[in-house]
Design a protein around this motif. Structure first.
Motif, PDB file in Angstrom:
ATOM      1  N   SER A   6       0.849  -1.188   0.000  1.00  0.00           N
ATOM      2  CA  SER A   6       0.000   0.000   0.000  1.00  0.00           C
ATOM      3  C   SER A   6       0.885   1.238   0.000  1.00  0.00           C
ATOM      4  O   SER A   6       2.043   1.182   0.453  1.00  0.00           O
ATOM      5  CB  SER A   6      -0.915   0.022   1.225  1.00  0.00           C
ATOM      6  OG  SER A   6      -0.174   0.340   2.395  1.00  0.00           O
ATOM      7  N   PRO A   7       0.390   2.367  -0.480  1.00  0.00           N
ATOM      8  CA  PRO A   7       1.188   3.601  -0.420  1.00  0.00           C
ATOM      9  C   PRO A   7       1.615   3.952   0.998  1.00  0.00           C
ATOM     10  O   PRO A   7       2.725   4.448   1.220  1.00  0.00           O
ATOM     11  CB  PRO A   7       0.243   4.657  -1.007  1.00  0.00           C
ATOM     12  CG  PRO A   7      -0.669   3.887  -1.911  1.00  0.00           C
ATOM     13  CD  PRO A   7      -0.873   2.567  -1.219  1.00  0.00           C
ATOM     14  N   ILE A  11       5.831   3.574   0.585  1.00  0.00           N
ATOM     15  CA  ILE A  11       6.415   4.793   0.017  1.00  0.00           C
ATOM     16  C   ILE A  11       6.872   5.709   1.138  1.00  0.00           C
ATOM     17  O   ILE A  11       6.108   5.978   2.072  1.00  0.00           O
ATOM     18  CB  ILE A  11       5.408   5.551  -0.871  1.00  0.00           C
ATOM     19  CG1 ILE A  11       4.895   4.669  -2.014  1.00  0.00           C
ATOM     20  CG2 ILE A  11       6.054   6.817  -1.437  1.00  0.00           C
ATOM     21  CD1 ILE A  11       3.792   5.330  -2.825  1.00  0.00           C
ATOM     22  N   LEU A 208       0.204  -0.656  -6.387  1.00  0.00           N
ATOM     23  CA  LEU A 208       0.943   0.595  -6.244  1.00  0.00           C
ATOM     24  C   LEU A 208       1.418   1.093  -7.598  1.00  0.00           C
ATOM     25  O   LEU A 208       2.096   0.363  -8.338  1.00  0.00           O
ATOM     26  CB  LEU A 208       2.152   0.372  -5.319  1.00  0.00           C
ATOM     27  CG  LEU A 208       2.979   1.586  -4.930  1.00  0.00           C
ATOM     28  CD1 LEU A 208       2.146   2.576  -4.122  1.00  0.00           C
ATOM     29  CD2 LEU A 208       4.192   1.159  -4.119  1.00  0.00           C
ATOM     30  N   THR A 210       3.073   4.913  -8.719  1.00  0.00           N
ATOM     31  CA  THR A 210       3.357   6.227  -8.156  1.00  0.00           C
ATOM     32  C   THR A 210       4.477   6.941  -8.911  1.00  0.00           C
ATOM     33  O   THR A 210       5.370   6.304  -9.468  1.00  0.00           O
ATOM     34  CB  THR A 210       3.745   6.099  -6.660  1.00  0.00           C
ATOM     35  OG1 THR A 210       3.860   7.394  -6.076  1.00  0.00           O
ATOM     36  CG2 THR A 210       5.059   5.357  -6.487  1.00  0.00           C
ATOM     37  N   VAL A 218      10.790   3.478  -2.394  1.00  0.00           N
ATOM     38  CA  VAL A 218       9.654   2.577  -2.571  1.00  0.00           C
ATOM     39  C   VAL A 218      10.087   1.184  -2.134  1.00  0.00           C
ATOM     40  O   VAL A 218      11.128   0.682  -2.557  1.00  0.00           O
ATOM     41  CB  VAL A 218       9.176   2.545  -4.035  1.00  0.00           C
ATOM     42  CG1 VAL A 218       8.014   1.564  -4.193  1.00  0.00           C
ATOM     43  CG2 VAL A 218       8.742   3.930  -4.496  1.00  0.00           C
TER      44      VAL A 218
END
Length: 248
Positions: A6-7, A11, A208, A210, A218
């Motif tokens: 998940s972000p 991240i 994900l 991004t 990441v």
């Protein structure tokens, strides 16, 4: 073991924003299980930063400037993309050079003991087994293995990859979840350069996708993780891995 992607857990943005020694990635705040990452950013004239790694083995990668690392009676001069392996339970000071220094610090807990190892980026560049260009059309990148088959470590591996503008890396898509977790630290990408990072277990519904800039990290606890540099922008990243089982 499936680790959620998940972000929120995979991240971490702008990890070079603060001076001194900072810690950005750990199992406490991300999807990492063993991998820890941070930066040691010191201006010229700042006092040495003393690091006590405890039960962690540590890999130092110089990203900018110069630094001196005193270690077990020796002194190591770090310049861009030089690497230094520090054994567990070995306290070390980092002293900035005349232009300051920026070091990536990656680590993982281990029980074994492995020797100090210094890896010169100049020597890596001369070794075709450690420095090579790979990839087909639209997937050209230049790989440099810093801590890998050339070293003896418990868990950690690291290297730097540079992607040609508009090209893909980590391609064809692959994953390491059976043995390793991985993270990418994006670097050497002055504005307006950027890249796009994917992490997924199902290519039809990626968990994900991004935009990434210089200093972003990441994590890939599992899944496929291709990335692509924007047209006209060369992208670079430090890849950091930690094995699930020591020495495997």
């Amino acid at each position: 073991m499936d680790i959620p992607i998940s972000p929120a857990t995979c991240i971490v943005r702008n990890t070079a924003a603060r001076k001194g020694r900072t810690r950005s990635v750990s199992p406490a705040n991300t999807a990492a299980r063993h991998l820890h990452y941070g930066r040691i950013i010191l201006d010229a004239g700042m006092p040495a930063e003393r690091v006590d790694p405890g039960d962690h083995e540590t890999g130092l990668i110089c990203l900018g400037g110069q630094a001196t690392v005193a270690l077990e009676g020796g002194s190591y001069q770090m310049r861009p993309y030089d690497a230094l392996y520090v054994p567990r339970a070995t306290v070390f000071p980092v002293t900035p050079g005349s232009a300051g220094c920026d070091l990536a610090e990656l680590s993982a807990p281990i029980t074994g003991s492995y020797p100090v190892q210094y890896v010169s980026f100049d020597q890596v560049q001369k070794d075709p087994g450690l420095h090579f260009t790979t990839g087909g059309p639209n997937a050209v990148r230049h790989l440099n293995i810093l801590i890998g088959k050339n070293t003896v470590t418990g868990r950690i591996l690291a290297g730097v990859t540079f992607i040609e503008p508009g090209n893909w890396a980590s391609w064809p898509p692959h994953e390491h979840a059976a043995m390793l977790e991985e993270a990418y630290l994006y670097l050497d990408m002055p504005e307006p350069a950027f890249a796009v990072q994917l992490v997924y277990t199902n290519p039809r519904e990626p968990e994900l996708v991004t935009i990434v800039h210089d200093g972003d990290v990441v994590l890939m606890p599992q899944g496929y993780h291709p990335n692509i540099a924007a047209p006209g922008c060369r992208a670079g990243f430090l890849w950091m891995m930690a094995a699930d089982r020591e020495v495997e």
